[in-house]
Design a protein around this motif. Structure first.
Motif, short mmCIF file in Angstrom:
data_model
loop_
_atom_site.label_atom_id
_atom_site.label_comp_id
_atom_site.label_asym_id
_atom_site.label_seq_id
_atom_site.Cartn_x
_atom_site.Cartn_y
_atom_site.Cartn_z
N PHE A 18 0.83 -1.21 0.00
CA PHE A 18 0.00 0.00 0.00
C PHE A 18 0.87 1.26 0.00
CE2 PHE A 18 -3.72 -2.34 2.22
CZ PHE A 18 -4.22 -2.74 0.99
N ARG A 19 1.91 1.23 0.81
CA ARG A 19 2.79 2.40 0.89
C ARG A 19 3.42 2.70 -0.47
NH1 ARG A 19 5.81 5.54 4.45
NH2 ARG A 19 4.98 4.57 6.33
N LEU A 20 3.82 1.64 -1.17
CA LEU A 20 4.44 1.81 -2.48
C LEU A 20 3.46 2.43 -3.47
CD1 LEU A 20 7.03 1.23 -4.13
CD2 LEU A 20 6.03 -0.98 -4.74
N ILE A 21 2.23 1.96 -3.44
CA ILE A 21 1.19 2.50 -4.34
C ILE A 21 0.94 3.97 -4.04
CG2 ILE A 21 -1.26 2.41 -4.92
CD1 ILE A 21 -1.09 -0.65 -4.40
N LEU A 22 0.80 4.29 -2.76
CA LEU A 22 0.44 5.65 -2.37
C LEU A 22 1.58 6.63 -2.52
CD1 LEU A 22 -1.75 4.84 0.75
CD2 LEU A 22 -2.48 5.24 -1.61
#
Length: 220
Positions: A18-22
Motif C-alpha cells: 500500500f505504501r508503495l502504491i500511495l
C-alpha cells in the motif's frame, strides 16, 4: 492539500504494498503504520490522519473494535476504510455499524485504493450500492429492529423521501435529478437528516434503513 493516511494491517508486506502504491500520488502521504488495533488507535490519536486503511482481523484489538473506539472519539475527524478479503463478511457489516465510512477489498486495483482514499477524505462515504447493500442485507435480518427509531419521526416528508433514495445508494447528483432540485439543496437535506438521526454518513444511513426495515430487501 495532502491527504494524510495511516496504514493498519498485521501483515508487513501488505502495508509495504500500500505504501508503495500511495507514494506515487502527490496528494497522498502515509504518515504512520500500525500492526494491530491498539497501535492503530494510539497512532491515530498521535498523528491525527485524515484516513485510516484498517484491516479487520488483527491481533490484540481487531479492526472493528479499533474503528468503534476511534469513531466514538469526538476529538478526531479521522475517517476509516476497512480492508477485507471477502465482500460478504459479517465482520464488514460490524465494521460499518461501528462507524467505518466504507470498505475495500484487498484485491482491489491500485487505482481503486487511491480513489477510495480521496473519496473518503473529501467527506463522502465509500459506498458501492450493490456490494454494500448485499453485505448489510446478508447480516441485518437477524438483528433488525422492528420499527424506526423515534428520531425518524422528526424527519420532514421531504427528508424522508431523500433518506429513502439515499439509502438505496443514489448519489447527490442522482438525488437532485430525481427530485428536481439542486445538488446544494440535496446536500442540505442530507446533512439535516443525518444530524437528526445521529448518523455519521451515507453508509450509516444504509445500515439504519435495513436494520429498521425502512428499506426492504426486495426494494433494492
Amino acid at each position: 492539500m495532502t491527504v494524510r493516511v495511516l496504514l493498519a494491517d498485521d501483515q508487513q508486506l501488505v502495508r509495504a504494498g500500500f505504501r508503495l502504491i500511495l507514494a506515487a500520488e502527490p496528494d497522498i502521504a502515509v504518515v504512520a503504520e500500525a500492526s494491530d488495533g491498539i497501535e492503530a488507535v494510539n497512532a491515530a490519536r498521535r498523528v491525527r490522519p485524515d484516513v485510516i486503511l484498517m484491516d479487520i482481523r488483527m491481533p490484540r484489538l481487531d479492526g472493528i473494535a479499533a474503528t468503534s473506539e476511534l469513531t466514538a472519539d469526538k476529538t478526531l475527524t479521522t475517517r476509516v476504510v476497512v480492508l477485507t478479503t471477502f465482500d460478504v463478511d459479517s465482520y464488514v457489516y460490524d465494521a460499518l455499524r461501528a462507524g467505518a465510512s466504507g470498505f475495500l477489498l484487498k484485491s482491489a486495483a491500485p487505482e481503486e485504493l487511491v480513489r477510495a482514499i480521496r473519496v473518503v477524505a473529501s467527506g463522502e462515504a465509500l459506498l458501492d450500492p450493490a456490494v454494500t447493500r448485499r453485505v448489510i442485507e446478508a447480516f441485518s435480518r437477524t438483528r433488525a429492529a422492528p420499527h424506526p427509531s423515534p428520531e425518524f419521526a422528526t424527519l420532514t416528508d421531504r427528508e424522508r423521501e431523500v433518506f429513502t433514495l439515499l439509502a438505496r445508494g443514489l448519489s447527490n447528483a442522482e438525488l437532485a435529478a430525481q427530485l428536481f432540485v439542486s445538488e446544494a439543496t440535496v446536500k442540505t437535506h442530507v446533512a439535516r437528516l443525518l444530524t437528526k438521526l445521529g448518523l455519521r454518513d451515507r453508509v450509516q444511513a444504509v445500515v439504519y434503513a435495513h436494520e429498521r426495515g425502512i428499506i426492504a430487501s426486495h426494494e433494492t
